[in-house]
Design a protein around this motif. Structure first.
Motif, mmCIF file in Angstrom:
data_model
loop_
_atom_site.group_PDB
_atom_site.id
_atom_site.type_symbol
_atom_site.label_atom_id
_atom_site.label_comp_id
_atom_site.label_asym_id
_atom_site.label_seq_id
_atom_site.Cartn_x
_atom_site.Cartn_y
_atom_site.Cartn_z
ATOM 1 N N TYR A 1 -36.594 -3.654 -54.145
ATOM 2 C CA TYR A 1 -36.796 -4.241 -52.861
ATOM 3 C C TYR A 1 -36.856 -3.089 -51.569
ATOM 4 C CZ TYR A 1 -35.385 -6.971 -48.826
ATOM 5 O OH TYR A 1 -35.405 -7.792 -47.594
ATOM 6 N N GLU A 2 -35.999 -2.221 -51.758
ATOM 7 C CA GLU A 2 -35.889 -0.962 -50.764
ATOM 8 C C GLU A 2 -37.256 -0.528 -50.586
ATOM 9 O OE1 GLU A 2 -33.489 0.496 -48.928
ATOM 10 O OE2 GLU A 2 -31.454 -0.274 -49.816
ATOM 11 N N MET A 3 -37.945 -0.271 -51.837
ATOM 12 C CA MET A 3 -39.236 0.318 -51.945
ATOM 13 C C MET A 3 -40.493 -0.644 -51.318
ATOM 14 S SD MET A 3 -39.627 3.310 -53.335
ATOM 15 C CE MET A 3 -41.172 3.434 -54.084
ATOM 16 N N LEU A 4 -40.261 -1.985 -51.653
ATOM 17 C CA LEU A 4 -41.322 -2.693 -51.271
ATOM 18 C C LEU A 4 -41.141 -3.600 -50.039
ATOM 19 C CD1 LEU A 4 -41.905 -3.718 -54.994
ATOM 20 C CD2 LEU A 4 -43.147 -2.052 -53.560
ATOM 21 N N GLY A 5 -39.860 -4.046 -49.754
ATOM 22 C CA GLY A 5 -39.386 -5.219 -48.786
ATOM 23 C C GLY A 5 -39.954 -6.533 -49.136
ATOM 24 N N SER A 6 -39.961 -6.625 -50.432
ATOM 25 C CA SER A 6 -40.474 -8.107 -50.844
ATOM 26 C C SER A 6 -39.898 -8.360 -52.065
ATOM 27 C CB SER A 6 -42.185 -8.195 -51.145
ATOM 28 O OG SER A 6 -42.306 -9.236 -51.836
ATOM 29 N N ALA A 7 -39.216 -9.478 -52.204
ATOM 30 C CA ALA A 7 -38.232 -9.978 -53.222
ATOM 31 C C ALA A 7 -39.139 -10.221 -54.531
ATOM 32 C CB ALA A 7 -37.368 -10.930 -53.092
ATOM 33 N N ALA A 8 -40.202 -10.949 -54.211
ATOM 34 C CA ALA A 8 -41.373 -11.445 -55.023
ATOM 35 C C ALA A 8 -41.716 -10.234 -55.747
ATOM 36 C CB ALA A 8 -42.300 -12.398 -54.308
ATOM 37 N N ASP A 9 -42.308 -9.283 -55.090
ATOM 38 C CA ASP A 9 -42.776 -8.135 -55.720
ATOM 39 C C ASP A 9 -41.585 -7.357 -56.304
ATOM 40 O OD1 ASP A 9 -45.861 -7.836 -54.911
ATOM 41 O OD2 ASP A 9 -44.925 -8.315 -52.871
ATOM 42 N N ALA A 10 -40.430 -7.075 -55.902
ATOM 43 C CA ALA A 10 -39.581 -6.560 -56.700
ATOM 44 C C ALA A 10 -39.246 -7.261 -58.011
ATOM 45 C CB ALA A 10 -38.185 -6.531 -56.019
ATOM 46 N N GLU A 11 -39.312 -8.541 -58.064
ATOM 47 C CA GLU A 11 -39.070 -9.174 -59.341
ATOM 48 C C GLU A 11 -40.205 -9.002 -60.257
ATOM 49 O OE1 GLU A 11 -36.841 -10.802 -60.543
ATOM 50 O OE2 GLU A 11 -35.412 -11.652 -58.946
ATOM 51 N N ASP A 12 -41.660 -8.911 -59.902
ATOM 52 C CA ASP A 12 -42.719 -8.410 -60.610
ATOM 53 C C ASP A 12 -42.495 -7.314 -61.341
ATOM 54 O OD1 ASP A 12 -43.724 -10.890 -60.210
ATOM 55 O OD2 ASP A 12 -45.129 -10.330 -58.621
ATOM 56 N N VAL A 13 -42.009 -6.113 -60.262
ATOM 57 C CA VAL A 13 -41.579 -4.863 -60.680
ATOM 58 C C VAL A 13 -40.796 -5.017 -61.873
ATOM 59 C CG1 VAL A 13 -40.470 -2.692 -60.189
ATOM 60 C CG2 VAL A 13 -42.446 -3.703 -58.730
ATOM 61 N N LEU A 14 -39.635 -5.796 -61.657
ATOM 62 C CA LEU A 14 -38.580 -5.655 -62.845
ATOM 63 C C LEU A 14 -39.224 -6.138 -64.076
ATOM 64 C CD1 LEU A 14 -36.476 -4.697 -60.741
ATOM 65 C CD2 LEU A 14 -35.037 -6.801 -61.697
#
Length: 300
Positions: A33-46
């Motif tokens: 999230y710190e890298m992307l500023g987006s929770a949705a994209d952070a979930e995809d990364v996980l």
């Protein structure tokens, strides 16, 4: 018997891998999230991190935390470059996705400072590699060797990137630490102004060069350019007159929830410098408000 033993060993290894991932999930989400500023994209990364983590030989991994952070960072860098292309066609200003976080996370001053809307926007001005290095070093205190493996650079190069990123951030972050009471006072004045339409008290707290960013994403009505200057910003704020804002903590910092017809319409966060409001961040894009009805687990 051998096949049964092999199956048992594989099952145990997968259980260990799952336990390690779960144990570090909050950390990994926060890094993304710190890298992307987006929770949705952070979930995809996980999800991508888990797929890669579950497909390796775990008996060779000495430090699961470092290895997982490395995977997450690399996936975030890939996603960040995609996001940058997406933002080029984004309608109006792009703002980070606001999150409700647990009170214990909000007590971590260093972490919440890095999660503020103002700080996340500063991080947006870094290159992807600079952002990764700054986040891993200054927020999560990883050593340079670990970061070097995550960003595919040498440790000396990482030190130089960290110094450059730190200098860049220092020149753009809020100029002084704002006390919680100062922030609460500013938020209370803003809340009263919205409720009553009386901007007199608020005008005393707005910097002459204040900037209002409104993120509607082309989905709802919002200014497609930054609104600059106390006069123009207050004119926009008068349109909120009569709304019933609710104080809350967004990304660990005081903010307002503005509802229309019982639904969250806007999340308004503030930036303060030298006791004055210098930035207002209004997130209106409905796609970015879906997590505001529940806490998001984060950590480091």
């Amino acid at each position: 018997m051998a096949n049964r033993d092999a199956g048992t060993d594989a099952g145990a290894a997968m259980t260990t891998a799952t336990d390690s991932f779960i144990a570090h999930r909050n950390l990994l989400f926060t890094v993304a999230y710190e890298m992307l500023g987006s929770a949705a994209d952070a979930e995809d990364v996980l999800q991508e991190t888990w797929l890669r983590w579950s497909d390796i030989e775990h008996t060779t991994i000495r430090d699961p935390r470092a290895y997982l952070v490395r995977i997450t960072t690399r996936q975030s860098l890939t996603r960040l470059r995609t996001l940058r292309r997406r933002k080029e066609s984004y309608v109006g200003p792009w703002l980070p996705e606001p999150l409700l976080i647990a009170p214990d996370v909000a007590e971590d001053v260093e972490l919440t400072d890095s999660l503020s809307m103002a700080m996340l926007l500063v991080l947006e001005t870094l290159t992807p590699t600079e952002r990764a290095v700054f986040v891993l070093r200054d927020v999560f205190s990883l050593d340079y060797d670990e970061i070097a493996q995550a960003v595919d650079k040498t440790p000396p190069a990482v030190r130089q990137i960290a110094h450059r990123a730190r200098t860049h951030v220092a020149a753009r972050r809020p100029r002084e630490t704002v006390s919680p009471s100062q922030t609460r006072d500013a938020l209370a004045a803003f809340q009263q102004a919205v409720e009553t339409g009386d901007l007199t008290r608020l005008l005393d707290m707005i910097a002459p060069d204040v900037v209002l960013l409104t993120d509607g994403g082309g989905v709802v009505r919002a200014a497609v350019e930054p609104v600059v200057g106390a006069a123009d910003v207050t004119e926009v704020l008068t349109r909120l007159s009569g709304a019933l804002p609710q104080p809350t903590l967004v990304n660990g910092h005081p903010a307002l929830i503005i509802r229309r017809d019982g639904r969250i319409d806007t999340i308004m966060a503030l930036r303060l410098d030298a006791g004055l409001i210098t930035g207002l961040y209004a997130v209106r894009n409905p796609d970015k408000l879906s997590r505001m009805n529940r806490e998001t687990a984060m950590g480091r």
